[in-house]
Write a protein that holds these residues in place. Structure first.
Motif, PDB file in Angstrom:
ATOM      1  N   MET A   1       0.816  -1.203   0.000  1.00 43.72           N
ATOM      2  CA  MET A   1       0.000   0.000   0.000  1.00 43.72           C
ATOM      3  C   MET A   1       0.859   1.267   0.000  1.00 43.72           C
ATOM      4  N   LEU A   2       1.939   1.262   0.752  1.00 40.83           N
ATOM      5  CA  LEU A   2       2.834   2.425   0.795  1.00 40.83           C
ATOM      6  C   LEU A   2       4.201   2.063   0.215  1.00 40.83           C
ATOM      7  N   GLU A   3       4.211   1.128  -0.716  1.00 35.43           N
ATOM      8  CA  GLU A   3       5.462   0.680  -1.318  1.00 35.43           C
ATOM      9  C   GLU A   3       6.217   1.860  -1.919  1.00 35.43           C
ATOM     10  N   GLY A   4       7.532   1.860  -1.692  1.00 38.64           N
ATOM     11  CA  GLY A   4       8.377   2.903  -2.238  1.00 38.64           C
ATOM     12  C   GLY A   4       8.328   4.213  -1.464  1.00 38.64           C
ATOM     13  N   ARG A   5       7.636   4.203  -0.348  1.00 36.81           N
ATOM     14  CA  ARG A   5       7.548   5.425   0.465  1.00 36.81           C
ATOM     15  C   ARG A   5       8.290   5.224   1.777  1.00 36.81           C
ATOM     16  N   ASP A   6       8.600   6.327   2.416  1.00 37.11           N
ATOM     17  CA  ASP A   6       9.295   6.327   3.697  1.00 37.11           C
ATOM     18  C   ASP A   6       8.253   6.068   4.791  1.00 37.11           C
ATOM     19  N   TRP A   7       8.127   4.814   5.221  1.00 36.42           N
ATOM     20  CA  TRP A   7       7.107   4.446   6.206  1.00 36.42           C
ATOM     21  C   TRP A   7       7.656   3.368   7.119  1.00 36.42           C
ATOM     22  N   VAL A   8       7.579   3.595   8.422  1.00 32.94           N
ATOM     23  CA  VAL A   8       7.958   2.599   9.415  1.00 32.94           C
ATOM     24  C   VAL A   8       6.654   2.091  10.005  1.00 32.94           C
ATOM     25  N   GLY A   9       6.268   0.897   9.597  1.00 27.37           N
ATOM     26  CA  GLY A   9       4.984   0.353  10.012  1.00 27.37           C
ATOM     27  C   GLY A   9       5.126  -0.862  10.897  1.00 27.37           C
ATOM     28  N   VAL A  10       3.983  -1.383  11.264  1.00 26.93           N
ATOM     29  CA  VAL A  10       3.882  -2.596  12.066  1.00 26.93           C
ATOM     30  C   VAL A  10       2.921  -3.531  11.342  1.00 26.93           C
ATOM     31  N   ASN A  11       2.697  -4.703  11.909  1.00 31.08           N
ATOM     32  CA  ASN A  11       1.738  -5.621  11.315  1.00 31.08           C
ATOM     33  C   ASN A  11       0.358  -4.979  11.276  1.00 31.08           C
ATOM     34  N   GLY A  12      -0.431  -5.383  10.308  1.00 32.84           N
ATOM     35  CA  GLY A  12      -1.775  -4.841  10.159  1.00 32.84           C
ATOM     36  C   GLY A  12      -2.701  -5.247  11.285  1.00 32.84           C
ATOM     37  N   ALA A  13      -3.774  -4.487  11.443  1.00 33.88           N
ATOM     38  CA  ALA A  13      -4.774  -4.751  12.481  1.00 33.88           C
ATOM     39  C   ALA A  13      -5.552  -6.017  12.156  1.00 33.88           C
ATOM     40  N   ALA A  14      -5.919  -6.730  13.186  1.00 41.26           N
ATOM     41  CA  ALA A  14      -6.759  -7.909  13.033  1.00 41.26           C
ATOM     42  C   ALA A  14      -8.171  -7.472  12.636  1.00 41.26           C
ATOM     43  N   GLN A  15      -8.859  -8.318  11.916  1.00 42.99           N
ATOM     44  CA  GLN A  15     -10.212  -7.995  11.460  1.00 42.99           C
ATOM     45  C   GLN A  15     -11.145  -7.687  12.630  1.00 42.99           C
ATOM     46  N   GLU A  16     -10.978  -8.377  13.755  1.00 46.36           N
ATOM     47  CA  GLU A  16     -11.832  -8.116  14.918  1.00 46.36           C
ATOM     48  C   GLU A  16     -11.665  -6.683  15.431  1.00 46.36           C
ATOM     49  N   VAL A  17     -10.436  -6.210  15.407  1.00 47.10           N
ATOM     50  CA  VAL A  17     -10.155  -4.847  15.873  1.00 47.10           C
ATOM     51  C   VAL A  17     -10.748  -3.830  14.895  1.00 47.10           C
ATOM     52  N   LEU A  18     -10.596  -4.079  13.596  1.00 48.88           N
ATOM     53  CA  LEU A  18     -11.172  -3.174  12.597  1.00 48.88           C
ATOM     54  C   LEU A  18     -12.697  -3.167  12.691  1.00 48.88           C
ATOM     55  N   SER A  19     -13.282  -4.311  12.955  1.00 50.37           N
ATOM     56  CA  SER A  19     -14.743  -4.389  13.107  1.00 50.37           C
ATOM     57  C   SER A  19     -15.195  -3.587  14.317  1.00 50.37           C
ATOM     58  N   ARG A  20     -14.463  -3.692  15.421  1.00 53.42           N
ATOM     59  CA  ARG A  20     -14.801  -2.908  16.620  1.00 53.42           C
ATOM     60  C   ARG A  20     -14.732  -1.421  16.315  1.00 53.42           C
ATOM     61  N   LEU A  21     -13.688  -0.992  15.609  1.00 54.62           N
ATOM     62  CA  LEU A  21     -13.551   0.421  15.256  1.00 54.62           C
ATOM     63  C   LEU A  21     -14.754   0.878  14.426  1.00 54.62           C
ATOM     64  N   GLN A  22     -15.160   0.067  13.468  1.00 54.03           N
ATOM     65  CA  GLN A  22     -16.299   0.441  12.630  1.00 54.03           C
ATOM     66  C   GLN A  22     -17.590   0.534  13.438  1.00 54.03           C
ATOM     67  N   VAL A  23     -17.736  -0.276  14.475  1.00 52.96           N
ATOM     68  CA  VAL A  23     -18.943  -0.247  15.309  1.00 52.96           C
ATOM     69  C   VAL A  23     -18.992   1.018  16.153  1.00 52.96           C
ATOM     70  N   VAL A  24     -17.861   1.437  16.732  1.00 51.65           N
ATOM     71  CA  VAL A  24     -17.874   2.583  17.651  1.00 51.65           C
ATOM     72  C   VAL A  24     -17.712   3.926  16.936  1.00 51.65           C
ATOM     73  N   ALA A  25     -17.170   3.911  15.725  1.00 55.61           N
ATOM     74  CA  ALA A  25     -16.924   5.159  14.989  1.00 55.61           C
ATOM     75  C   ALA A  25     -18.193   5.630  14.296  1.00 55.61           C
ATOM     76  N   PRO A  26     -18.253   6.930  13.986  1.00 56.20           N
ATOM     77  CA  PRO A  26     -19.380   7.427  13.201  1.00 56.20           C
ATOM     78  C   PRO A  26     -19.390   6.756  11.825  1.00 56.20           C
ATOM     79  N   ASN A  27     -20.574   6.602  11.264  1.00 50.98           N
ATOM     80  CA  ASN A  27     -20.675   6.034   9.918  1.00 50.98           C
ATOM     81  C   ASN A  27     -19.903   6.913   8.947  1.00 50.98           C
ATOM     82  N   GLY A  28     -19.201   6.275   8.036  1.00 54.08           N
ATOM     83  CA  GLY A  28     -18.488   7.033   7.023  1.00 54.08           C
ATOM     84  C   GLY A  28     -16.989   6.919   7.079  1.00 54.08           C
ATOM     85  N   LEU A  29     -16.453   6.018   7.933  1.00 54.51           N
ATOM     86  CA  LEU A  29     -14.996   5.855   7.937  1.00 54.51           C
ATOM     87  C   LEU A  29     -14.539   5.521   6.524  1.00 54.51           C
ATOM     88  N   PRO A  30     -13.563   6.228   6.008  1.00 53.46           N
ATOM     89  CA  PRO A  30     -13.095   5.958   4.648  1.00 53.46           C
ATOM     90  C   PRO A  30     -12.512   4.550   4.520  1.00 53.46           C
TER      91      PRO A  30
END
Length: 136
Positions: A1-30
């Motif tokens: 996703m950020l290939e070729g860019r200056d980015w220090v990342g970590v492993n991606g979020a688990a689907q359960e965590v992303l689902s929780r975020l979508q439940v508590v966040a306002p509708n419309g998360l990009p």
């Protein structure tokens, strides 16, 4: 996703965590924001625009902040904080606006009244992540 860019990342979020975020966040998360978290659940990289650095918060951190109503700071209502510059400025969605939400910076001391748009939406903002500012 950020290939070729200056980015220090970590492993991606688990689907359960992303689902929780979508439940508590306002509708419309990009979708591209969620895709970024699935790619790197937190991380850091430069921006060629003010505030010149992004420290991306992990999905669980964002969900916790939403549930605690931005840590009780009433002047931050209407903003969904998803990171900082690592030096005194939040980076957030301005959810007071219509979709797609603009991305803003907020001075951590001055609060919500200091919000300043830095991108009209997350897609434009994502294109800036990991890109150094041009030399003068």
């Amino acid at each position: 996703m950020l290939e070729g860019r200056d980015w220090v990342g970590v492993n991606g979020a688990a689907q359960e965590v992303l689902s929780r975020l979508q439940v508590v966040a306002p509708n419309g998360l990009p979708q591209r924001y969620l895709d970024l978290l699935a790619f790197s659940d937190g991380g850091e990289g430069p921006l060629p625009i003010q505030p010149y650095n992004l420290c991306l918060d992990a999905a669980a951190t964002v969900a916790d902040a939403i549930e605690s109503e931005n840590h009780g700071q009433a002047d931050l209502q209407g903003f969904l904080i998803f990171g900082s510059n690592g030096g005194g400025e939040y980076i957030a969605f301005d959810t007071r606006d219509v979709l797609p939400w603009p991305v803003v910076t907020i001075d951590m001391v001055a609060g919500g009244s200091s919000a300043e748009a830095i991108a009209p939406d997350f897609d434009v903002f994502l294109d800036q992540i990991g890109v150094e500012a041009a030399s003068v």
